[in-house]
Design a protein around this motif. Structure first.
Motif, PDB file in Angstrom:
ATOM      1  N   VAL A 198       0.867  -1.174   0.000  1.00  0.00           N
ATOM      2  CA  VAL A 198       0.000   0.000   0.000  1.00  0.00           C
ATOM      3  C   VAL A 198       0.903   1.224   0.000  1.00  0.00           C
ATOM      4  O   VAL A 198       1.884   1.272   0.749  1.00  0.00           O
ATOM      5  CB  VAL A 198      -0.920   0.019   1.250  1.00  0.00           C
ATOM      6  CG1 VAL A 198      -1.683   1.329   1.355  1.00  0.00           C
ATOM      7  CG2 VAL A 198      -1.891  -1.151   1.219  1.00  0.00           C
ATOM      8  N   PHE A 246      -4.524  -0.752  -3.108  1.00  0.00           N
ATOM      9  CA  PHE A 246      -3.333  -1.553  -2.811  1.00  0.00           C
ATOM     10  C   PHE A 246      -2.831  -2.205  -4.083  1.00  0.00           C
ATOM     11  O   PHE A 246      -3.527  -2.232  -5.095  1.00  0.00           O
ATOM     12  CB  PHE A 246      -3.629  -2.605  -1.735  1.00  0.00           C
ATOM     13  CG  PHE A 246      -4.695  -3.588  -2.123  1.00  0.00           C
ATOM     14  CD1 PHE A 246      -4.364  -4.786  -2.747  1.00  0.00           C
ATOM     15  CD2 PHE A 246      -6.027  -3.327  -1.865  1.00  0.00           C
ATOM     16  CE1 PHE A 246      -5.342  -5.693  -3.114  1.00  0.00           C
ATOM     17  CE2 PHE A 246      -7.023  -4.223  -2.228  1.00  0.00           C
ATOM     18  CZ  PHE A 246      -6.672  -5.409  -2.855  1.00  0.00           C
ATOM     19  N   ALA A 266      -7.061   0.644   4.285  1.00  0.00           N
ATOM     20  CA  ALA A 266      -6.715   1.080   2.932  1.00  0.00           C
ATOM     21  C   ALA A 266      -7.704   0.478   1.946  1.00  0.00           C
ATOM     22  O   ALA A 266      -8.175  -0.647   2.127  1.00  0.00           O
ATOM     23  CB  ALA A 266      -5.295   0.658   2.573  1.00  0.00           C
ATOM     24  N   ASN A 287      -2.047   6.151   1.029  1.00  0.00           N
ATOM     25  CA  ASN A 287      -3.333   5.452   0.974  1.00  0.00           C
ATOM     26  C   ASN A 287      -3.657   4.682   2.249  1.00  0.00           C
ATOM     27  O   ASN A 287      -4.727   4.091   2.353  1.00  0.00           O
ATOM     28  CB  ASN A 287      -3.367   4.495  -0.215  1.00  0.00           C
ATOM     29  CG  ASN A 287      -3.404   5.233  -1.531  1.00  0.00           C
ATOM     30  OD1 ASN A 287      -4.016   6.290  -1.628  1.00  0.00           O
ATOM     31  ND2 ASN A 287      -2.734   4.703  -2.528  1.00  0.00           N
ATOM     32  N   LEU A 288      -2.727   4.666   3.203  1.00  0.00           N
ATOM     33  CA  LEU A 288      -2.951   3.966   4.469  1.00  0.00           C
ATOM     34  C   LEU A 288      -3.415   4.979   5.508  1.00  0.00           C
ATOM     35  O   LEU A 288      -2.677   5.900   5.863  1.00  0.00           O
ATOM     36  CB  LEU A 288      -1.661   3.269   4.916  1.00  0.00           C
ATOM     37  CG  LEU A 288      -1.819   2.238   6.012  1.00  0.00           C
ATOM     38  CD1 LEU A 288      -2.727   1.095   5.577  1.00  0.00           C
ATOM     39  CD2 LEU A 288      -0.457   1.688   6.409  1.00  0.00           C
ATOM     40  N   LYS A 289      -4.648   4.828   5.957  1.00  0.00           N
ATOM     41  CA  LYS A 289      -5.257   5.797   6.873  1.00  0.00           C
ATOM     42  C   LYS A 289      -5.353   5.238   8.280  1.00  0.00           C
ATOM     43  O   LYS A 289      -5.863   4.132   8.490  1.00  0.00           O
ATOM     44  CB  LYS A 289      -6.667   6.172   6.390  1.00  0.00           C
ATOM     45  CG  LYS A 289      -6.733   6.677   4.965  1.00  0.00           C
ATOM     46  CD  LYS A 289      -5.938   7.936   4.777  1.00  0.00           C
ATOM     47  CE  LYS A 289      -6.021   8.416   3.339  1.00  0.00           C
ATOM     48  NZ  LYS A 289      -4.904   9.220   2.942  1.00  0.00           N
TER      49      LYS A 289
END
Length: 167
Positions: A61, A93, A90, A65-67
């Motif tokens: 990822v 990916f 996310a 884009n990784l929250k």
């Protein structure tokens, strides 16, 4: 006083499904869960989340884009460790989720999440995640199957949980 240990937990999701992994060895064996693990001394929380995801299901990822969507704390009666778990999600990916020696990934429709084969706390805080709400939860267990007490709250922001190591 507890010894705080930092962990990550990552969920890949789309509009209708969530990717879970069946733990094949170690802590949480035979339970469905997200992907994650210990944060090493030389890495940030975000780096650990990305590394664990790749190691456990062969997916990558992009950092952007990784929250960070949640923060969970777990204590266990008679044990000195407080598990400080940072939860990430996310929707974008790269790669195909692939079985590894630690996890066997599987997509589940939101309506068929196997809560009976997961940690007992998941059924309590998953609704926040599935509704895209930020959350903080504390759970105290007796053993690994009985929750003695807990508190979960919706947050406006994850800002109060950020420290230099999370950036």
């Amino acid at each position: 006083m507890y010894i705080r240990k930092l962990y990550t937990l990552v969920f890949l999701r789309n509009d209708t499904h969530i990717l879970l992994g069946l733990k094949k060895r170690g802590f949480g064996v035979n339970k469905w869960n997200g992907f994650g693990g210990k944060v090493e001394a030389d890495e940030t929380i975000l780096d650990a989340a990305l590394r664990e995801l790749k190691e456990e299901c062969c997916v990558t990822v992009d950092r952007d884009n990784l929250k960070n969507i949640g923060h969970l704390e777990f204590t266990f009666t008679g044990e000195p460790t407080l598990m400080d778990v940072r939860v990430f999600s996310a929707t974008v990916f790269e790669g195909t989720p692939t079985e590894t020696d630690e996890m066997s990934p599987k997509w589940f429709p939101y309506t068929e999440i196997p809560f009976e084969d997961m940690w007992p706390d998941d059924v309590i805080w998953f609704p926040y995640m599935l509704k895209d709400k930020l959350f903080f939860g504390k759970f105290h267990y007796k053993g690994y199957d009985t929750i003695l007490n807990y508190n979960v709250e919706e947050l406006e922001s994850m800002q109060k949980f950020y420290h230099d190591k999370t950036k």
